[in-house]
Structures are given as C-alpha cells and as structure tokens.
Motif scaffolding. Sequence first.
Motif, PDB file in Angstrom:
ATOM      1  N   PRO A 144     -15.756 -73.847 -14.500  1.00  0.00           N
ATOM      2  CA  PRO A 144     -14.359 -74.263 -14.582  1.00  0.00           C
ATOM      3  C   PRO A 144     -13.415 -73.082 -14.781  1.00  0.00           C
ATOM      4  N   ARG A 145     -12.272 -73.152 -14.124  1.00  0.00           N
ATOM      5  CA  ARG A 145     -11.249 -72.129 -14.308  1.00  0.00           C
ATOM      6  C   ARG A 145     -10.858 -72.020 -15.788  1.00  0.00           C
ATOM      7  N   ALA A 146     -10.781 -73.147 -16.467  1.00  0.00           N
ATOM      8  CA  ALA A 146     -10.382 -73.132 -17.874  1.00  0.00           C
ATOM      9  C   ALA A 146     -11.345 -72.308 -18.723  1.00  0.00           C
ATOM     10  N   LEU A 147     -12.633 -72.317 -18.368  1.00  0.00           N
ATOM     11  CA  LEU A 147     -13.606 -71.520 -19.124  1.00  0.00           C
ATOM     12  C   LEU A 147     -13.329 -70.036 -18.952  1.00  0.00           C
ATOM     13  N   LEU A 148     -13.042 -69.595 -17.715  1.00  0.00           N
ATOM     14  CA  LEU A 148     -12.739 -68.186 -17.495  1.00  0.00           C
ATOM     15  C   LEU A 148     -11.508 -67.773 -18.288  1.00  0.00           C
ATOM     16  N   ASP A 149     -10.487 -68.634 -18.322  1.00  0.00           N
ATOM     17  CA  ASP A 149      -9.277 -68.307 -19.073  1.00  0.00           C
ATOM     18  C   ASP A 149      -9.574 -68.171 -20.561  1.00  0.00           C
ATOM     19  N   ARG A 150     -10.461 -69.016 -21.076  1.00  0.00           N
ATOM     20  CA  ARG A 150     -10.792 -68.950 -22.501  1.00  0.00           C
ATOM     21  C   ARG A 150     -11.658 -67.735 -22.818  1.00  0.00           C
ATOM     22  N   LEU A 151     -12.556 -67.369 -21.882  1.00  0.00           N
ATOM     23  CA  LEU A 151     -13.396 -66.188 -22.085  1.00  0.00           C
ATOM     24  C   LEU A 151     -12.602 -64.896 -21.932  1.00  0.00           C
ATOM     25  N   GLY A 152     -11.694 -64.864 -20.958  1.00  0.00           N
ATOM     26  CA  GLY A 152     -10.939 -63.648 -20.675  1.00  0.00           C
ATOM     27  C   GLY A 152     -11.760 -62.580 -19.986  1.00  0.00           C
ATOM     28  N   VAL A 153     -12.958 -62.940 -19.531  1.00  0.00           N
ATOM     29  CA  VAL A 153     -13.837 -62.036 -18.792  1.00  0.00           C
ATOM     30  C   VAL A 153     -14.417 -62.824 -17.620  1.00  0.00           C
ATOM     31  N   VAL A 154     -15.111 -62.120 -16.719  1.00  0.00           N
ATOM     32  CA  VAL A 154     -15.764 -62.790 -15.587  1.00  0.00           C
ATOM     33  C   VAL A 154     -17.275 -62.693 -15.769  1.00  0.00           C
ATOM     34  N   PRO A 155     -17.934 -63.811 -16.070  1.00  0.00           N
ATOM     35  CA  PRO A 155     -19.397 -63.784 -16.162  1.00  0.00           C
ATOM     36  C   PRO A 155     -20.016 -63.761 -14.772  1.00  0.00           C
ATOM     37  N   SER A 156     -21.245 -63.272 -14.687  1.00  0.00           N
ATOM     38  CA  SER A 156     -21.957 -63.385 -13.414  1.00  0.00           C
ATOM     39  C   SER A 156     -22.313 -64.842 -13.178  1.00  0.00           C
ATOM     40  N   TYR A 157     -22.612 -65.181 -11.924  1.00  0.00           N
ATOM     41  CA  TYR A 157     -22.921 -66.575 -11.627  1.00  0.00           C
ATOM     42  C   TYR A 157     -24.204 -67.033 -12.299  1.00  0.00           C
ATOM     43  N   TYR A 158     -25.047 -66.123 -12.756  1.00  0.00           N
ATOM     44  CA  TYR A 158     -26.254 -66.528 -13.477  1.00  0.00           C
ATOM     45  C   TYR A 158     -25.929 -67.128 -14.839  1.00  0.00           C
ATOM     46  N   LEU A 159     -24.733 -66.865 -15.367  1.00  0.00           N
ATOM     47  CA  LEU A 159     -24.360 -67.452 -16.662  1.00  0.00           C
ATOM     48  C   LEU A 159     -24.168 -68.957 -16.558  1.00  0.00           C
TER      49      LEU A 159
ATOM     50  N   GLY B  81     -31.202 -38.518 -13.424  1.00  0.00           N
ATOM     51  CA  GLY B  81     -31.254 -39.924 -13.770  1.00  0.00           C
ATOM     52  C   GLY B  81     -29.921 -40.451 -14.274  1.00  0.00           C
ATOM     53  N   PRO B  82     -29.866 -41.726 -14.641  1.00  0.00           N
ATOM     54  CA  PRO B  82     -28.613 -42.338 -15.075  1.00  0.00           C
ATOM     55  C   PRO B  82     -28.315 -42.082 -16.555  1.00  0.00           C
ATOM     56  N   VAL B  83     -27.030 -41.907 -16.850  1.00  0.00           N
ATOM     57  CA  VAL B  83     -26.550 -41.793 -18.234  1.00  0.00           C
ATOM     58  C   VAL B  83     -25.492 -42.875 -18.423  1.00  0.00           C
ATOM     59  N   PRO B  84     -25.771 -43.907 -19.224  1.00  0.00           N
ATOM     60  CA  PRO B  84     -24.803 -44.991 -19.379  1.00  0.00           C
ATOM     61  C   PRO B  84     -23.460 -44.489 -19.908  1.00  0.00           C
ATOM     62  N   LEU B  85     -22.380 -45.048 -19.379  1.00  0.00           N
ATOM     63  CA  LEU B  85     -21.054 -44.753 -19.891  1.00  0.00           C
ATOM     64  C   LEU B  85     -20.838 -45.510 -21.195  1.00  0.00           C
ATOM     65  N   PRO B  86     -19.960 -44.995 -22.062  1.00  0.00           N
ATOM     66  CA  PRO B  86     -19.663 -45.727 -23.298  1.00  0.00           C
ATOM     67  C   PRO B  86     -19.136 -47.126 -22.991  1.00  0.00           C
ATOM     68  N   VAL B  87     -19.523 -48.078 -23.816  1.00  0.00           N
ATOM     69  CA  VAL B  87     -19.140 -49.474 -23.632  1.00  0.00           C
ATOM     70  C   VAL B  87     -18.444 -49.959 -24.910  1.00  0.00           C
ATOM     71  N   PRO B  88     -17.247 -50.546 -24.798  1.00  0.00           N
ATOM     72  CA  PRO B  88     -16.642 -51.154 -25.989  1.00  0.00           C
ATOM     73  C   PRO B  88     -17.572 -52.219 -26.558  1.00  0.00           C
ATOM     74  N   GLU B  89     -17.613 -52.336 -27.876  1.00  0.00           N
ATOM     75  CA  GLU B  89     -18.538 -53.291 -28.474  1.00  0.00           C
ATOM     76  C   GLU B  89     -18.233 -54.695 -27.966  1.00  0.00           C
ATOM     77  N   PRO B  90     -19.223 -55.365 -27.385  1.00  0.00           N
ATOM     78  CA  PRO B  90     -18.971 -56.682 -26.800  1.00  0.00           C
ATOM     79  C   PRO B  90     -18.577 -57.720 -27.848  1.00  0.00           C
ATOM     80  N   ASP B  91     -17.824 -58.690 -27.395  1.00  0.00           N
ATOM     81  CA  ASP B  91     -17.476 -59.848 -28.209  1.00  0.00           C
ATOM     82  C   ASP B  91     -18.771 -60.531 -28.672  1.00  0.00           C
ATOM     83  N   PRO B  92     -18.830 -60.976 -29.940  1.00  0.00           N
ATOM     84  CA  PRO B  92     -20.047 -61.669 -30.414  1.00  0.00           C
ATOM     85  C   PRO B  92     -20.425 -62.872 -29.554  1.00  0.00           C
ATOM     86  N   LEU B  93     -19.458 -63.444 -28.843  1.00  0.00           N
ATOM     87  CA  LEU B  93     -19.744 -64.600 -27.995  1.00  0.00           C
ATOM     88  C   LEU B  93     -20.818 -64.298 -26.975  1.00  0.00           C
ATOM     89  N   TYR B  94     -20.797 -63.075 -26.409  1.00  0.00           N
ATOM     90  CA  TYR B  94     -21.865 -62.740 -25.474  1.00  0.00           C
ATOM     91  C   TYR B  94     -22.810 -61.674 -25.995  1.00  0.00           C
TER      92      TYR B  94
END
Length: 421
Positions: free
Chosen positions: A230-245, A348-361
């Motif tokens: 649902p569009r409403a879920l994306l608005d509440r999350l404020g992020v875009v989950p992959s379709y596997y979610l 090889g790969p070196v991950p870029l810094p990531v802001p601490e994720p929301d506890p929701l995910y």
Amino acid sequence: MKLTVVGGGSTYTPELIDGFARLRDTLPVEELVLVDPAAERLELVGGLARRIFARQGHGGRIVTTADLDAGIDGADAVLLQLRVGGQAARRQDETWPLECGCVGQETTGAGGLAKALRTVPVVLDIAERVRRANPRAWIIDFTNPVGIVTRALLHAGHRAVGLCNVAIGLQRKFAARLGVQPADVHLGHVGLNHLTWETSVRLGGPEGANVLPKLLAEHGDAIADDLRLPRALLDRLGVVPSYYLRYYYAHDEVVRDLRGKPSRAEEVAAMESELLEMYGDPALDEKPALLARRGGAYYSEAAVDLAAALLSGGGSPYQVVNTLNKGTLPFLADDAVIEVQAAVGPTGPVPLPVPEPDPLYAGLIANVTAYEELALEAALRGGRDRVFRALLAHPLIGQYGYADTLTDRLIAHNREHLAWA
C-alpha cells in the motif's frame, strides 16, 4: 582476461552475454567459458552466445564445457549462477511450506533454507577448486540465497563478493522517474540480501542531495504498485523496501495469493522451454524479449561493473554488494554478511558508512542475520536439530509446531541432496 560462468547453461546466460558484448570497453573479456553439466542446454546457450558476440563485433572466444576444472583453469574471475536440483527442486521449495501456512519462496523462509542446504556444500567445493586453480581469482556469487552462500564463501577464506540485481533494478526505475541517468542515482541501500530498504536516493553520489521525499511524493503510487504494497505504508515508513519485504509485511496475504495460482517455478519452467527453443534457432543473434520475464533484469550490467572493479579498478566507484559487515552495522557481528553500498576495487569491497537504521527494520535485520548464522551451520554440519533451530529462528516461522513439521518436510523433499540425511 578470462572469465568463467559456472551454471553457464542457464537461460539467464544470454542476458549476461549481451552485457559482456555491449560493455566490452568496461570489461575486455578475451575468453569466456560457460560450464554446465547439462550438455544439450549448454550447447544451445553457447551457440546463441557466440552469435550475440559476433553480431556485436566482440572478438572474444566463447568456450563451452562440462569439465569444471578445465573451465576454471586460469580464470581471473568465476561467476556462480547455480540451481542445485533445478526447477523441480524450486517447485518443491515453493509448495510444501504453503501446506503449513508459511510462505513458499525459493530464497525466503523454509524454501530458502532448503535451497541453502542444497547449495552451500556444492558452492564450497567449487570454490576450493577455484582456489587451487588460481588463488587470486575472484568469485562473484549470484547464486541464491546470496547472503548465506556469500557468508559461507567468506568464512571459508575465499575471495568472494555476493551480487543481487534488486538494487540496480531500483536504481534504473528511480532514474527513469526522476529523468536522470542511472549513474547519477546513488541509493542509500541497507540490509541483507532480499531484506533491504532504500533509506535515501541521492543525486550525483553519496554526498548528493537526497531526493527520496520528492520521489515518494511524486511517484509513490507507482512505486507502491511495483512492490505490491500500500502507498500508505510507504508514506509511514518514509523509505522504499525491496519487494521481498512483502513476504514479511503482508505474509498472510501472500500465502493466500500463492495458494491460488501456479508456482513461480512452473511459470519459469514453461518459459525456459520456450526460451531454449528460441536459442536453438540459428537465426537468433540477440537476447529475446521473453528473457526479460525470466528474471535477472540488469544482472549483466551489475556483473560487468563488479568484475571490472575487482579485476582492473574500472567500473562504477560505488556498487551495492554482499560483503562482510566489519562494523558497518554496529548491532551485527563483524562477520555477518550485509548488502550495502561499497567502494569496490582490486582489493575487494569496503562498505560505505551507513546511518544507524531505524529500529523498525534494524530489528528485522538482526533477526534474519541470526537465522542466516543458524542456516549456515545447518548447511555445513547437517542434522535435523540444526535445521529445526534455523527454522525456529526465522521470523516468518517462529513457532515450534511449524518448525517441527517444516523440518520433516524439508528433509523428506531434499534427501537426495543432503549427504547427512
């Protein structure tokens, strides 16, 4: 430069070949070896591959073989795209979990565990043979479940990187909606393979302006339709989950939907028969349009980009890959395998810094990471109790009655692929 594709008889392969041909300046392949034990399929795919190279003026040599050791000898990189047990095993993975009221899917839940148990021992054997043939060769894993398989490879000390096409697919779609070039879109992609969220969409690179709020405001309905959420879920999350979610956020709805239609494996098997018939046409010298429905869109671009970065320092400076956490997500162990943006080069790969994720995910990431640890233990050491523990830990299962029943069914349907069963 020599590249080897293990599982080269896959109907996916012409997508990869098309990318090698079009992007030869990025990745100048001199010899491409397609390895597969299915001789008839391999020759059909190999024939089309040679015609695609010829049509696009690529001077590289394409070799087909069932001999793994000959195929990997001297290879600079080995791409893994295996399906142990074929579409028949996939159909089982997508069927018996539904009988217990759980999602039936080839990479998520009980079906994903079954695929991991079949796949990890085979991939590790291949990787050891690659290491003996050329210790400096890179292994690029596109074999699902990518997170668990990559974790197995890295924990065994192999030079390996996991690759998925979810991120590049979203990048292409977002670029089209924003009216910019894909290379200008930098995703704030965070999570695990098939469990990711786009927390930002920046223009021009990791320091660019975040246009995710604009993207959601102006294109939220279309994005939601793509994800079947649902569009409403994306608005509440404020992020875009992959379709596997969707398997997590709408589990019961998905189960009802899957029970009412043929499995994806049945659809793919029919598609593969049609594709192989097309591949046998000597007049065909390009990938057919039907291949887009098979899956793996943009896999070739992602694979070329990654191989170029690992082998020559070329390709895009930042790429979404599966690699060791090493403190990137502080709530996970360093040896967990995460899927994030990374700077990729010959070391090889070196991950870029990531802001601490929301506890929701972040909580779901931690939960599935624990499952993946137990899944790998079951794949490496076997045993009914280890399978049960992994299933009990999975957030889509989590009840001992389901875990017990699913354990018995998993073993019964996969006994021929489990040395310990």
